[in-house]
Design a protein around this motif. Structure first.
Motif, PDB file in Angstrom:
ATOM      1  N   LYS A   1       4.105   5.073  -1.656  1.00 44.18           N
ATOM      2  CA  LYS A   1       2.761   5.256  -2.235  1.00 44.18           C
ATOM      3  C   LYS A   1       2.286   6.684  -2.039  1.00 44.18           C
ATOM      4  O   LYS A   1       2.523   7.309  -1.013  1.00 44.18           O
TER       5      LYS A   1
ATOM      6  N   LYS B   1      -2.939   4.074 -11.289  1.00 47.28           N
ATOM      7  CA  LYS B   1      -3.658   2.816 -11.047  1.00 47.28           C
ATOM      8  C   LYS B   1      -5.150   3.093 -10.832  1.00 47.28           C
ATOM      9  O   LYS B   1      -6.010   2.391 -11.355  1.00 47.28           O
TER      10      LYS B   1
ATOM     11  N   GLY C   1      -3.589  -5.157   1.977  1.00 45.64           N
ATOM     12  CA  GLY C   1      -2.229  -4.769   1.568  1.00 45.64           C
ATOM     13  C   GLY C   1      -2.233  -3.313   1.164  1.00 45.64           C
ATOM     14  O   GLY C   1      -1.816  -2.930   0.069  1.00 45.64           O
TER      15      GLY C   1
ATOM     16  N   PHE D   1      -4.690   4.567  -1.197  1.00 49.59           N
ATOM     17  CA  PHE D   1      -5.930   4.152  -1.876  1.00 49.59           C
ATOM     18  C   PHE D   1      -7.096   4.052  -0.885  1.00 49.59           C
ATOM     19  O   PHE D   1      -8.229   4.352  -1.241  1.00 49.59           O
TER      20      PHE D   1
ATOM     21  N   GLU E   1      -2.656  -3.650   6.651  1.00 46.88           N
ATOM     22  CA  GLU E   1      -1.270  -3.566   6.172  1.00 46.88           C
ATOM     23  C   GLU E   1      -0.327  -3.931   7.312  1.00 46.88           C
ATOM     24  O   GLU E   1      -0.234  -3.209   8.303  1.00 46.88           O
ATOM     25  N   PRO E   2       0.412  -5.051   7.176  1.00 48.11           N
ATOM     26  CA  PRO E   2       1.263  -5.484   8.291  1.00 48.11           C
ATOM     27  C   PRO E   2       2.548  -4.687   8.471  1.00 48.11           C
ATOM     28  O   PRO E   2       3.145  -4.734   9.539  1.00 48.11           O
TER      29      PRO E   2
ATOM     30  N   PHE F   1       4.475   1.710   7.148  1.00 48.42           N
ATOM     31  CA  PHE F   1       3.339   2.218   6.371  1.00 48.42           C
ATOM     32  C   PHE F   1       2.180   2.621   7.289  1.00 48.42           C
ATOM     33  O   PHE F   1       1.442   3.563   6.992  1.00 48.42           O
TER      34      PHE F   1
ATOM     35  N   ARG G   1      -2.313  -8.705   8.770  1.00 46.40           N
ATOM     36  CA  ARG G   1      -2.363  -9.476   7.515  1.00 46.40           C
ATOM     37  C   ARG G   1      -3.776  -9.997   7.321  1.00 46.40           C
ATOM     38  O   ARG G   1      -4.483 -10.256   8.297  1.00 46.40           O
ATOM     39  N   LEU G   2      -4.110 -10.244   6.072  1.00 48.91           N
ATOM     40  CA  LEU G   2      -5.453 -10.765   5.788  1.00 48.91           C
ATOM     41  C   LEU G   2      -5.724 -12.037   6.586  1.00 48.91           C
ATOM     42  O   LEU G   2      -6.800 -12.211   7.167  1.00 48.91           O
ATOM     43  N   GLU G   3      -4.709 -12.914   6.642  1.00 52.69           N
ATOM     44  CA  GLU G   3      -4.934 -14.203   7.296  1.00 52.69           C
ATOM     45  C   GLU G   3      -5.058 -14.086   8.815  1.00 52.69           C
ATOM     46  O   GLU G   3      -5.445 -15.037   9.486  1.00 52.69           O
TER      47      GLU G   3
ATOM     48  N   MET H   1      -4.620  -5.352  -4.216  1.00 54.96           N
ATOM     49  CA  MET H   1      -3.812  -4.765  -5.294  1.00 54.96           C
ATOM     50  C   MET H   1      -2.341  -4.892  -4.941  1.00 54.96           C
ATOM     51  O   MET H   1      -1.885  -4.399  -3.901  1.00 54.96           O
ATOM     52  N   GLY H   2      -1.614  -5.601  -5.816  1.00 55.33           N
ATOM     53  CA  GLY H   2      -0.179  -5.773  -5.585  1.00 55.33           C
ATOM     54  C   GLY H   2       0.138  -6.722  -4.442  1.00 55.33           C
ATOM     55  O   GLY H   2       1.212  -6.624  -3.842  1.00 55.33           O
TER      56      GLY H   2
ATOM     57  N   GLN I   1       2.191 -13.784  -2.051  1.00 55.39           N
ATOM     58  CA  GLN I   1       1.676 -14.855  -1.182  1.00 55.39           C
ATOM     59  C   GLN I   1       2.310 -16.198  -1.556  1.00 55.39           C
ATOM     60  O   GLN I   1       2.371 -16.550  -2.733  1.00 55.39           O
TER      61      GLN I   1
HETATM   62  C1  LIG Z   1       3.110  -3.981  -3.557  1.00 56.17           C
HETATM   63  S1  LIG Z   1       2.345  -3.348  -2.111  1.00 56.17           S
HETATM   64  C2  LIG Z   1       0.832  -2.749  -2.789  1.00 56.17           C
HETATM   65  C3  LIG Z   1       0.274  -1.572  -2.048  1.00 56.17           C
HETATM   66  C4  LIG Z   1      -1.032  -1.027  -2.628  1.00 56.17           C
HETATM   67  N1  LIG Z   1      -2.125  -1.969  -2.458  1.00 56.17           N
HETATM   68  C5  LIG Z   1      -0.875  -0.692  -4.076  1.00 56.17           C
HETATM   69  O1  LIG Z   1      -1.561  -1.285  -4.908  1.00 56.17           O
HETATM   70  O2  LIG Z   1      -0.077   0.183  -4.409  1.00 56.17           O
HETATM   71  C6  LIG Z   1       1.815  -4.830  -1.286  1.00 56.17           C
HETATM   72  C7  LIG Z   1       1.509  -4.623   0.178  1.00 56.17           C
HETATM   73  O3  LIG Z   1       0.800  -5.748   0.658  1.00 56.17           O
HETATM   74  C8  LIG Z   1       1.243  -6.027   1.975  1.00 56.17           C
HETATM   75  N2  LIG Z   1       0.928  -7.453   2.211  1.00 56.17           N
HETATM   76  C9  LIG Z   1       1.628  -8.535   1.786  1.00 56.17           C
HETATM   77  N3  LIG Z   1       1.024  -9.672   2.186  1.00 56.17           N
HETATM   78  C10 LIG Z   1      -0.097  -9.297   2.860  1.00 56.17           C
HETATM   79  C11 LIG Z   1      -1.142 -10.023   3.517  1.00 56.17           C
HETATM   80  N4  LIG Z   1      -1.117 -11.349   3.550  1.00 56.17           N
HETATM   81  N5  LIG Z   1      -2.141  -9.332   4.108  1.00 56.17           N
HETATM   82  C12 LIG Z   1      -2.139  -7.976   4.067  1.00 56.17           C
HETATM   83  N6  LIG Z   1      -1.174  -7.242   3.470  1.00 56.17           N
HETATM   84  C13 LIG Z   1      -0.164  -7.892   2.873  1.00 56.17           C
HETATM   85  C14 LIG Z   1       2.713  -5.673   1.964  1.00 56.17           C
HETATM   86  O4  LIG Z   1       3.202  -5.386   3.271  1.00 56.17           O
HETATM   87  C15 LIG Z   1       2.753  -4.481   1.035  1.00 56.17           C
HETATM   88  O5  LIG Z   1       2.708  -3.257   1.718  1.00 56.17           O
END
Ligand SMILES: C[S@@+](CC[C@H](N)C(=O)[O-])C[C@H]1O[C@@H](n2cnc3c(N)ncnc32)[C@H](O)[C@@H]1O
Length: 321
Positions: A88, A107, A127, A133, A149-150, A154, A177-179, A193-194, A199
């Motif tokens: 990123k 984006k 995430g 961002f 971000e887990p 990163f 993680r969010l949860e 985003m993404g 999930q």
């Molecule tokens: C595809 S990347 C997107 C990064 C950025 N948000 C973007 O739009 O470019 C998805 C990210 O979400 C993180 N992720 C996945 N599940 C998550 C969760 N439950 N809570 C927080 N982050 C999570 C992943 O580790 C990954 O780095």
């Protein structure tokens, strides 16, 4: 570890956030104890970056920029290369271009005129990757921009970028993680985003996002979609465009119905774009084994992935709780 402890108190020094500092700190420290063979290398590079003089963070579209650093670009580059792959970005550090795999600015341009301006809002970026961002949200004037971000690398990348500039207390990345987050219904803008398609339980993700929103707040949701009627979604067996852990790709009408069922209202689709190899591409910052979107599309038909699925198309939806 200098990842975030020093900044924790500064960032959480906010009347509303203060309440959550102990729980967030304890969980973050626990998350950072995860074993990873790269941490000695990353810690060494981070310490070296922390020892350099600091520059000024700003925006020089499409780059997040840091100017007025005393260190030579070659030194900065050699340290930042310890944290490959850089997915990123992009960033520009004095005159060194850190050309990430993703052109993140594309984006941001798709959504920036449609979101409620972030000025003085508390913002959550779920995430967040390396915080590209999250940092942009802070530069837009957010009161506080919290990324979660887990993925450990990163978090190190975010710390590496932050080591290069005079930091304020506006942004922060937690390795969670969010949860895992406490319920914090305090954010006026929440970005996912993404993340949704990664999930196992997309409805749980949508309800967890809602738990983080202050009353009358905004969710900005970006996710992969496919063509199809209401009720249709693609559940790829195995990989999707070479990505693991892609669980469910809804049609746009299915996605809207998930949001309605989760209690969101005022649902607006502000963008649908096919992801092209212009936006996600090989650069010299993604490491020794570079492969990117062009390798994950069918060479004879770019509207399909190598697995035969529809090629990646992403929608951005804004809605309120
Ligand atoms: C595809 S990347 C997107 C990064 C950025 N948000 C973007 O739009 O470019 C998805 C990210 O979400 C993180 N992720 C996945 N599940 C998550 C969760 N439950 N809570 C927080 N982050 C999570 C992943 O580790 C990954 O780095």
């Amino acid at each position: 570890m200098k990842l975030f402890e020093e900044r924790f108190n500064l960032f959480f020094n906010d009347l509303v956030l203060q309440k959550y500092i102990d729980e967030c700190l304890a969980k973050s420290i626990k998350a950072l104890k995860v074993k990873n063979g790269n941490t000695p290398k990353w810690n060494e590079a981070l310490n070296e970056l922390n020892a350099l003089s600091k520059g000024h963070l700003g925006l020089n579209e499409p780059y997040l920029s840091i100017n007025n650093m005393d260190a030579l670009s070659e030194i900065i580059e050699s340290k930042l290369r310890k944290f490959l792959p850089w997915r990123k970005g992009p960033f520009i550090l004095n005159d060194l271009i850190l050309d990430s795999e993703w052109q993140g600015d594309m984006k941001w341009q798709r959504l920036k005129n449609d979101i409620t301006p972030l000025k003085n809002r508390r913002v959550l970026d779920v995430g967040a990757g390396n915080g590209y961002f999250t940092l942009r949200m802070a530069l837009e004037g957010a009161k506080k921009a919290l990324g979660i971000e887990p993925f450990l690398l990163f978090n190190y990348q975010y710390a590496a970028i932050n080591a290069l500039h005079k930091q304020d207390s506006k942004s922060m990345l937690l390795p969670l993680r969010l949860e895992e987050m406490p319920s914090m219904p305090i954010f006026e803008s929440v970005f996912s985003m993404g993340v949704l398609y990664h999930q196992r339980d997309h409805m749980l993700h949508l309800s967890n996002l809602k738990e983080m929103m202050a009353s009358d707040s905004e969710l900005i949701l970006e996710t992969l979609i496919v063509d199809g009627d209401k009720g249709y979604s693609l559940i790829p067996e195995g990989r999707y465009a070479n990505m693991r852990n892609v669980h469910c790709l809804p049609s746009i009408e299915t996605l809207k119905s998930w949001l309605i069922d989760s209690g969101y209202r005022n649902i607006r689709v502000i963008d649908i774009s096919q992801t092209t190899p212009n936006e996600q591409r090989k650069t010299q910052w993604i490491g020794d084994n570079p492969a990117s979107l062009e390798d994950f599309l069918d060479p004879s038909n770019a509207s399909l992935t190598v697995e035969g699925h529809p090629a990646p198309t992403r929608a951005i939806i804004i809605c309120n709780n």
